[in-house]
Design a protein around this motif. Structure first.
Motif, PDB file in Angstrom:
ATOM      1  N   LEU A  86       9.538 -30.204   3.108  1.00 24.05           N
ATOM      2  CA  LEU A  86       8.438 -30.099   4.070  1.00 24.05           C
ATOM      3  C   LEU A  86       8.169 -28.628   4.406  1.00 24.05           C
ATOM      4  O   LEU A  86       7.017 -28.179   4.399  1.00 24.05           O
ATOM      5  CB  LEU A  86       8.782 -30.874   5.343  1.00 24.05           C
ATOM      6  N   LEU A 110       1.267 -34.196   3.043  1.00 17.78           N
ATOM      7  CA  LEU A 110       2.643 -34.659   2.807  1.00 17.78           C
ATOM      8  C   LEU A 110       2.669 -35.844   1.843  1.00 17.78           C
ATOM      9  O   LEU A 110       3.467 -35.889   0.907  1.00 17.78           O
ATOM     10  CB  LEU A 110       3.281 -35.082   4.138  1.00 17.78           C
ATOM     11  N   ASN A 132       9.867 -37.215   7.125  1.00 22.52           N
ATOM     12  CA  ASN A 132       9.125 -35.999   7.469  1.00 22.52           C
ATOM     13  C   ASN A 132       7.915 -36.305   8.351  1.00 22.52           C
ATOM     14  O   ASN A 132       7.588 -35.544   9.264  1.00 22.52           O
ATOM     15  CB  ASN A 132       8.698 -35.258   6.203  1.00 22.52           C
TER      16      ASN A 132
END
Length: 341
Positions: free
Chosen positions: A88, A76, A15
């Motif tokens: 995400l 994150l 991500n």
């Protein structure tokens, strides 16, 4: 997350690589990729397929002077949503507009927002105006503030489009590159790791209590340093090619040191001076310098390895001559070695 040395750790994240990929899309001509890569079929197909809307949104959220989208790296990391794309998107959608905007406002500089009255447009305007962002990025941030929830919607649209159209098909390959980088960096000692990180070269800079390295293929030879004051934690998004680049620098320095040793040896220096006047074959050179053939052969072999001397065969004799260009290069490298970075 794997522990490397003392306060250094390494983690991988598809991500975060997606965020780096979007930064790459907007700054691909200046990020430092080789011309060969930019002409490769993989890149040309991405460049060709990139539509105008995606390009405009990418410029909005991932401009090199602000990179608003990359301010999500800490969020994150702490959420643990590192590798599942759907997670995400859920993370971004779960954030209030205020949370998202204040995250953007840090924009890599971790500016304090304690005195910011988010509900007062005039106060927000003054705060943005006093930030260290460039004028164009200040206007973008102000525009995002007035867009409200459409800001979040636009970011989700951008990430979904780039993931589905371009990134998804190469994500498995990227994971292999991350794995290889992780294995290689785990074999480095602490000083070798510090050599990779520009922010830690300055002995006067404050050192975070925890440093997490995240490999990124699309950051190539560059890196992104993001610091969280509250947790005293730094996340270093580091280009995977940086490891090769630093290795090349070390190899060049070692080669330069070997050259210094060579030209500081009296016998080798005599050989270089003699060959500078006239190319000679081994036995002839031994007679000129009153040395045995094995001794001359040994020194010539070392000088040839360093490319200071080259050889060519004429009939049954091997002649040696000096490479002046290599000597000039060695002199320049020595000069650079003594200059501070």
């Amino acid at each position: 997350m794997e522990h490397l040395h003392s306060n250094f750790f390494i983690e991988t994240s598809i991500n975060m690589e997606l965020l780096a990929f979007n930064y790459f899309l907007n700054n691909r001509r200046s990020i430092g990729f080789s011309p060969e890569f930019l002409r490769s079929s993989d890149f040309v197909s991405i460049d060709k397929d990139l539509d105008l809307d995606t390009g405009l949104l990418s410029n909005f959220f991932f401009h090199e002077q602000s990179y608003f989208g990359l301010t999500l790296v800490h969020r994150l990391f702490y959420s643990g949503k590192l590798n599942d794309f759907s997670e995400l998107i859920k993370l971004i959608e779960s954030m209030s507009f205020k949370e998202l905007f204040l995250t953007f406002f840090k924009s890599g500089y971790d500016l304090s927002t304690k005195e910011l009255n988010f509900n007062d447009p005039n106060n927000v305007f003054i705060y943005i105006e006093n930030s260290i962002l460039s004028s164009s990025e200040k206007y973008k941030l102000l525009y995002l503030y007035f867009l409200k929830d459409k800001t979040k919607e636009s970011l989700v649209t951008l990430l979904t489009d780039t993931y589905e159209k371009y990134f998804k098909r190469i994500s498995s390959y990227i994971s292999l590159i991350h794995k290889d980088f992780k294995e290689r960096i785990c074999n480095l000692n602490k000083n070798e790791i510090l050599f990779l990180l520009d922010n830690f070269q300055n002995p006067n800079c404050n050192k975070p209590s925890k440093v997490i390295l995240i490999p990124s293929y699309f950051y190539y030879k560059s890196s992104l340093f993001s610091y969280d004051h509250e947790k005293d934690t730094a996340i270093y998004l580091i280009g995977t090619e940086r490891l090769n680049e630093k290795r090349e620098i070390v190899d060049v320095e070692e080669n330069t040191l070997n050259m210094i040793k060579a030209i500081s040896d009296r016998t080798k220096l005599k050989i270089i001076k003699t060959l500078y006047q006239n190319p000679s074959y081994g036995f002839e050179l031994a007679k000129k310098l009153n040395l045995s053939s094995p001794t001359i052969s040994h020194h010539l072999s070392k000088l040839e390895q360093l490319k200071i001397v080259s050889s060519s065969r004429h009939e049954n004799k091997v002649y040696y001559n000096v490479n002046p260009d290599e000597l000039q290069k060695a002199a320049e490298l020595m000069s650079k070695m003594f200059k501070p970075d």
